[in-house]
Design an enzyme around this catalytic site. Structure first.
Site, PDB file in Angstrom:
ATOM      1  N   CYS A 193      -3.501  -2.480  -0.826  1.00  0.00           N
ATOM      2  CA  CYS A 193      -2.449  -3.406  -0.414  1.00  0.00           C
ATOM      3  C   CYS A 193      -2.115  -4.432  -1.485  1.00  0.00           C
ATOM      4  O   CYS A 193      -1.305  -5.337  -1.255  1.00  0.00           O
ATOM      5  CB  CYS A 193      -2.850  -4.101   0.887  1.00  0.00           C
ATOM      6  SG  CYS A 193      -3.156  -2.932   2.220  1.00  0.00           S
ATOM      7  N   LYS A 229      -6.099  -9.572  10.830  1.00  0.00           N
ATOM      8  CA  LYS A 229      -6.058  -8.112  10.742  1.00  0.00           C
ATOM      9  C   LYS A 229      -7.436  -7.631  10.315  1.00  0.00           C
ATOM     10  O   LYS A 229      -7.928  -8.007   9.242  1.00  0.00           O
ATOM     11  CB  LYS A 229      -5.002  -7.678   9.740  1.00  0.00           C
ATOM     12  CG  LYS A 229      -4.910  -6.163   9.599  1.00  0.00           C
ATOM     13  CD  LYS A 229      -3.817  -5.779   8.620  1.00  0.00           C
ATOM     14  CE  LYS A 229      -3.703  -4.276   8.486  1.00  0.00           C
ATOM     15  NZ  LYS A 229      -2.675  -3.894   7.513  1.00  0.00           N
ATOM     16  N   CYS A 252       0.800  -1.233   0.000  1.00  0.00           N
ATOM     17  CA  CYS A 252       0.000   0.000   0.000  1.00  0.00           C
ATOM     18  C   CYS A 252       0.828   1.275   0.000  1.00  0.00           C
ATOM     19  O   CYS A 252       0.473   2.251  -0.656  1.00  0.00           O
ATOM     20  CB  CYS A 252      -1.008  -0.002   1.149  1.00  0.00           C
ATOM     21  SG  CYS A 252      -0.334  -0.421   2.755  1.00  0.00           S
ATOM     22  N   SER A 256      -2.436   2.881  15.880  1.00  0.00           N
ATOM     23  CA  SER A 256      -2.339   4.341  15.956  1.00  0.00           C
ATOM     24  C   SER A 256      -3.566   4.996  16.578  1.00  0.00           C
ATOM     25  O   SER A 256      -3.446   5.918  17.383  1.00  0.00           O
ATOM     26  CB  SER A 256      -2.110   4.899  14.556  1.00  0.00           C
ATOM     27  OG  SER A 256      -3.177   4.516  13.700  1.00  0.00           O
ATOM     28  N   ARG A 275      -2.473   6.073   8.694  1.00  0.00           N
ATOM     29  CA  ARG A 275      -2.445   6.393   7.266  1.00  0.00           C
ATOM     30  C   ARG A 275      -1.730   7.693   7.006  1.00  0.00           C
ATOM     31  O   ARG A 275      -1.141   7.872   5.950  1.00  0.00           O
ATOM     32  CB  ARG A 275      -3.866   6.385   6.709  1.00  0.00           C
ATOM     33  CG  ARG A 275      -4.368   4.956   6.794  1.00  0.00           C
ATOM     34  CD  ARG A 275      -5.663   4.664   6.148  1.00  0.00           C
ATOM     35  NE  ARG A 275      -5.944   3.251   6.408  1.00  0.00           N
ATOM     36  CZ  ARG A 275      -7.138   2.743   6.558  1.00  0.00           C
ATOM     37  NH1 ARG A 275      -8.207   3.517   6.459  1.00  0.00           N
ATOM     38  NH2 ARG A 275      -7.281   1.463   6.788  1.00  0.00           N
ATOM     39  N   GLU A 303      -8.401 -17.978   9.693  1.00  0.00           N
ATOM     40  CA  GLU A 303      -7.282 -17.257   9.050  1.00  0.00           C
ATOM     41  C   GLU A 303      -5.948 -17.604   9.732  1.00  0.00           C
ATOM     42  O   GLU A 303      -4.941 -17.822   9.063  1.00  0.00           O
ATOM     43  CB  GLU A 303      -7.515 -15.741   9.150  1.00  0.00           C
ATOM     44  CG  GLU A 303      -8.498 -15.168   8.155  1.00  0.00           C
ATOM     45  CD  GLU A 303      -7.849 -14.978   6.774  1.00  0.00           C
ATOM     46  OE1 GLU A 303      -6.693 -15.392   6.590  1.00  0.00           O
ATOM     47  OE2 GLU A 303      -8.521 -14.406   5.895  1.00  0.00           O
ATOM     48  N   LYS A 315      -4.497  -7.690  15.057  1.00  0.00           N
ATOM     49  CA  LYS A 315      -4.483  -6.226  14.914  1.00  0.00           C
ATOM     50  C   LYS A 315      -5.884  -5.738  14.603  1.00  0.00           C
ATOM     51  O   LYS A 315      -6.519  -6.328  13.727  1.00  0.00           O
ATOM     52  CB  LYS A 315      -3.516  -5.863  13.778  1.00  0.00           C
ATOM     53  CG  LYS A 315      -3.331  -4.378  13.553  1.00  0.00           C
ATOM     54  CD  LYS A 315      -2.328  -4.114  12.428  1.00  0.00           C
ATOM     55  CE  LYS A 315      -2.163  -2.630  12.216  1.00  0.00           C
ATOM     56  NZ  LYS A 315      -1.247  -2.299  11.131  1.00  0.00           N
ATOM     57  N   TYR A 360       3.677   2.092  20.043  1.00  0.00           N
ATOM     58  CA  TYR A 360       4.384   3.362  19.883  1.00  0.00           C
ATOM     59  C   TYR A 360       4.951   3.864  21.202  1.00  0.00           C
ATOM     60  O   TYR A 360       5.664   4.849  21.227  1.00  0.00           O
ATOM     61  CB  TYR A 360       3.442   4.397  19.247  1.00  0.00           C
ATOM     62  CG  TYR A 360       2.943   3.911  17.898  1.00  0.00           C
ATOM     63  CD1 TYR A 360       3.803   3.903  16.811  1.00  0.00           C
ATOM     64  CD2 TYR A 360       1.652   3.408  17.727  1.00  0.00           C
ATOM     65  CE1 TYR A 360       3.391   3.416  15.586  1.00  0.00           C
ATOM     66  CE2 TYR A 360       1.229   2.920  16.505  1.00  0.00           C
ATOM     67  CZ  TYR A 360       2.099   2.924  15.437  1.00  0.00           C
ATOM     68  OH  TYR A 360       1.695   2.426  14.229  1.00  0.00           O
TER      69      TYR A 360
HETATM   70 ZN   LIG Z   1      -1.127  -2.498   3.210  1.00  0.00          ZN
END
Ligand SMILES: [Zn+2]
Length: 328
Positions: free
Chosen positions: A130, A199, A122, A278, A209, A237, A252, A317
């Site tokens: 992506c 995800k 991405c 984030s 982003r 998954e 995530k 972070y």
């Molecule tokens: Zn991506």
């Protein structure tokens, strides 16, 4: 007065007793620090939606990784922002791409420490999806197998630069198997895969982003990232990624998906990572700014909940600050 046999409060009487019986302890070894490296920069640049987080220039990254490692962190997770984007995501698998250069620089500085690289298209695609896209009139498709081929090339180029783990975050089908095969075919049997196995398509990615300069120019990511309502599908998954060769599986985002994290760790017993994203970060920062809570206390409570729910490693972070906050 009744003679109670069980008085659970005996175990909470003093700091010393509480320390002795605590079930979940955090240490610097639990955390992975994400780093954003932009080929367009010559000096670090603040990311406004993520207070205290910076995009780094390729020249800063080795020193920043060195600082993180000197603090006691074991690993960094690298995201690249290329100078140019195109329809083939060429920068993702370029031998001298931004991540490939960063890995070499960090490994030259700190050869023993762990470098994990985000593998996705991405940031490198002009349209910001992506994978490879095809547009039919009103509809756009993200083509699975064509994307997987580029992802496998990307993973091999990161391994060639010296990455210890590649971390595919795209959610295409079959990419873990394809990456494992490609790594082995190129002699990178020792390079591991940390798969973003579950995800979810999440609103909490908003600030990222800006950080990774990767918002899709059209459509959304719901045809490849998971529906936030689905837990059984998440387990399927994860099972597929493990079958295909994932060494570490990642969930995530973090806090809104603790049930998924717990089930994945319980069911598969694989090293399990979680990405505190984030939006979760920005939300807490906003609360701290407003004086609603004390930053270290609220962050420690969140990180403890992630570890208690099964996380072996936590991408956050706050990794650097947590080294100080978790010191006994
Ligand atoms: Zn991506």
């Amino acid at each position: 007065m009744r003679n109670l046999i069980h008085r659970p409060r005996r175990l909470r009487r003093s700091e010393g007793v509480r320390n002795l019986v605590r079930e979940t302890n955090l240490s610097a070894h639990d955390f992975v620090l994400p780093l954003f490296i932009s080929e367009k920069l010559r000096a670090p640049q603040a990311i406004t939606s993520m207070p205290g987080v910076f995009q780094l220039s390729p020249n800063d990254v080795a020193a920043e990784a060195r600082r993180a490692y000197d603090l006691g962190l074991q690993a960094v997770l690298l995201f690249g922002i290329p100078r140019e984007k195109d329809e083939k995501a060429s920068g993702a698998y370029a031998e001298n791409g931004v991540v490939q250069q960063a890995v070499r620089a960090i490994k030259a500085e700190c050869p023993q420490r762990v470098v994990i690289t985000d593998v996705c298209l991405c940031e490198y695609m002009s349209h910001g999806h992506c994978g490879v896209t095809r547009i039919d009139g009103e509809h756009f498709h993200v083509l699975n197998d064509e994307s997987v081929e580029l992802l496998a090339n990307t993973a091999v180029s990161h391994a060639a630069a010296g990455a210890d783990f590649v971390a595919p975050s795209d959610m295409m089908d079959g990419r873990i198997g394809a990456i494992r095969e490609a790594l082995d075919a190129h002699g990178f049997q020792e390079t591991g895969i940390m798969s973003y196995a579950a995800k979810f398509a999440s609103t909490f990615y908003g600030p990222f982003r800006e950080a990774a300069e990767s918002p899709p120019q059209f459509g959304d990511r719901r045809s490849y990232q998971m529906d936030s309502a689905n837990a059984q599908e998440a387990l399927r998954e994860v099972a597929l990624d493990i079958e295909e060769g994932a060494d570490i599986v990642l969930v995530k985002p973090a806090l809104p998906y603790l049930d998924i994290l717990w089930r994945v760790r319980e069911r598969f017993g694989k090293p399990t990572a979680v990405y505190h994203v984030s939006g979760e970060f920005a939300m807490v920062k906003a609360g701290v700014e407003k004086g609603y809570f004390e930053e270290s206390a609220v962050v420690l409570e969140i990180m403890t909940s992630l570890k208690r729910a099964g996380a072996d490693l936590i991408v956050t972070y706050w990794a650097k600050e947590l080294v100080g906050w978790t010191r006994p």
